[in-house]
Design a protein around this motif. Sequence first.
Motif, mmCIF file in Angstrom:
data_model
loop_
_atom_site.group_PDB
_atom_site.id
_atom_site.type_symbol
_atom_site.label_atom_id
_atom_site.label_comp_id
_atom_site.label_asym_id
_atom_site.label_seq_id
_atom_site.Cartn_x
_atom_site.Cartn_y
_atom_site.Cartn_z
ATOM 1 N N ARG A 1 36.912 36.541 33.332
ATOM 2 C CA ARG A 1 37.033 35.404 32.444
ATOM 3 C C ARG A 1 36.092 35.572 31.269
ATOM 4 N N SER B 1 37.676 32.311 37.512
ATOM 5 C CA SER B 1 37.765 33.691 37.982
ATOM 6 C C SER B 1 37.300 33.812 39.426
ATOM 7 N N GLN C 1 41.531 45.819 41.423
ATOM 8 C CA GLN C 1 41.815 44.876 40.350
ATOM 9 C C GLN C 1 40.615 43.960 40.179
ATOM 10 N N ILE D 1 39.440 40.259 38.087
ATOM 11 C CA ILE D 1 39.854 39.114 37.270
ATOM 12 C C ILE D 1 38.644 38.705 36.440
ATOM 13 N N ILE E 1 41.479 34.336 30.724
ATOM 14 C CA ILE E 1 41.338 35.142 31.938
ATOM 15 C C ILE E 1 42.296 36.329 31.921
ATOM 16 N N LYS E 2 41.738 37.517 32.139
ATOM 17 C CA LYS E 2 42.552 38.727 32.215
ATOM 18 C C LYS E 2 42.334 39.372 33.569
ATOM 19 N N GLU E 3 43.381 40.062 34.030
ATOM 20 C CA GLU E 3 43.211 40.840 35.260
ATOM 21 C C GLU E 3 43.408 42.317 34.929
ATOM 22 N N ALA F 1 39.340 35.518 42.244
ATOM 23 C CA ALA F 1 39.459 36.951 42.504
ATOM 24 C C ALA F 1 39.236 37.332 43.971
ATOM 25 N N HIS G 1 46.255 36.290 32.258
ATOM 26 C CA HIS G 1 46.642 35.208 33.174
ATOM 27 C C HIS G 1 46.583 33.857 32.479
ATOM 28 N N SER H 1 39.736 41.836 43.184
ATOM 29 C CA SER H 1 40.782 40.850 43.473
ATOM 30 C C SER H 1 41.957 41.475 44.194
#
Lengths: 367, 195
Positions: A202, A248, A198, A200, A146-148, A251, A142, A188
Amino acid sequence: MITTILTTIAIVGGMAGFLALLLVVAEMFFANYGEVIIDINGKRKLKVKGGSSLLSTLNENKIYLASACGGRGSCGFCKCKVRSGGGPLLPTEKPFLSPDEIKDNVRLSCQVKVKEDIAIIIPEEIFNVRQFAGVVSKIEDHTYDIKELTIQLTQPTEINFKAGQYVQLQSPRYGKIKQKVSRAYSISSSPDHTDYIQLIIRRVPDGICTTWVHDFLKEGDEVSFTGPFGDFFIQDTRADMLFVAGGSGKAPIKAMLEYLDARNSTRRMGYFFGARSRKDLYLDDLFATWEKSMRNFAYYPVLSQPTEQCEWDGRCGYVMPYFDEFIQDVNNTEAYLCGSPGMIAAVVKYLVSKGIPKEKIYFDSFA
Amino acid sequence: MEINAFIIFIASIFTSNILLTNFLGMCSFLSVSKEVESSVGLGLAVVFVMTLTTALNYVVYHMVLVPLNIVYLQYIIFIIVIAAFVQLTEMMLERFSPVLYYSLGIFLPLITVNCAILGVSLFMIIRNYSFLQSIAFGAGGGLGWLLAILALAGIRQKVRYKFVPKGLQGAGLSMIITGIMAMAFIGFSGIVVIQ
Ligand SMILES: Cc1cc2nc3c(=O)[nH]c(=O)nc-3n(C[C@H](O)[C@H](O)[C@H](O)COP(=O)(O)OP(=O)(O)OC[C@H]3O[C@@H](n4cnc5c(N)ncnc54)[C@H](O)[C@@H]3O)c2cc1C
Ligand code: FES
């Protein structure tokens, strides 16, 4: 010569053997607590083998209290009320308990040893908590930090939770890290999807779990987590909802809004997303579509340190002054905050000074 | 050697401090001296274990090793006795006094491999102490160790608020402080002599 060797060996062996025997007998005598009964909420009785910690004894019986440190007494998540039989409060627990909790017999379950019959009180929701296994089906970037993750459940294949709750993701040993840890991450995705969740996540520089997620985890990998935990969820009222969450912290808010959107909610809602600069913004398109589909929802991104002198045409500075754009009636407003303890403390203070009752401010602190 | 047990007791606290003159038991000394509270816990556990294992080893040495003519096995036997004793104490503490267990007991495993404990048992043999002298030596040795770690922890707590050059942080500075403390303890050396 041979006899000397043999007698020496016999003597050393004999002494070691004698002491070992002594210890074995002592172990049977002192460390054997026999079968004890754990009374849960006065409703359920568990017959267990005494001697281990309450947390791990409950875990063995598939009752999962939250725990982020794996029972080392350093996270303070594993609290539960012990009505009788937990022994005295230990010095290792005190730092995590408030005076009220101490009066209420709240204990850290990882420090309480089950040595005698014991009666405890835990929230009923805990019975819902399970250990899950899943496969990472998607990893999206993202922002730069930050990844989801999307985790498809494999065992069990369904999860029931409330929007806003979190799970404890377990990171394995990897690279130089020799220990397994579990860390809390808010779900999230909406509870309407029961076959996947899901998260999220960070990156925390040098963080054990986040480094694993960001640098080692790949699509297709297997992961495990326990959950759901937490009491941060949408209150079933008609009040206006003010959401505040940066980073994050987005989420659980995403999960809540997705849930509300699916029900065509008409409640008045405003989400203030505080970010540093433009490169910290994410999922804006999604929130923009919700602004369209839910006529009473508004999304307010606020940048505290825009790179060019407020190069963007939006709001600049801290989020709090902008709340006035949303709040109409302080007595009919609920606030939902999520993020760092510092941010939460500041926003709670601000909202209380505005006149929003403290008991209508709900939050999840990420620490 | 006919030295009064009380003099041995005092001497092993101050003039022949097991840590500051023999530099025994350094590893737990360096690692658990970050704060006063836990250093006292560890120190008290050392006093307890040192006194009792010295007594036990005295009995084992004179009742078993000497009659059987196998004094050269003292090292291995002493180690086994110490380990078994510590394990037993830990078990009993955990059962009977959880509070004491959490303040002292958690340090017990560290002590099993503390060379000061073994050192005291061996010195007692070399110096030919009587039973009473040995107990005084064990208790004094333990208290001396407690005194040393308490002093270091006190100093380290203060140092925490000061600027320390990177290369010296942690063990480096602690070694220097220990060295200076050892020199300061030389000041006691005129009072009594036991070696
Ligand atoms: C209820 C709850 C929900 C959470 N939800 C999310 C979520 O949805 N998304 C998410 O990314 N995180 C979330 N967190 C935070 C998360 O659980 C971890 O604390 C965080 O990811 C760091 O884990 P780590 O193992 O990488 O770092 P660690 O190895 O635990 O820590 C490394 C270093 O960073 C420091 N540190 C730890 N946490 C933070 C932090 N949050 N900020 C700054 N420094 C820190 C530690 O003091 C340590 O020095 C949540 C926490 C809680 C309690
Ligand atoms: S599990 Fe972390 S404090 Fe108990």
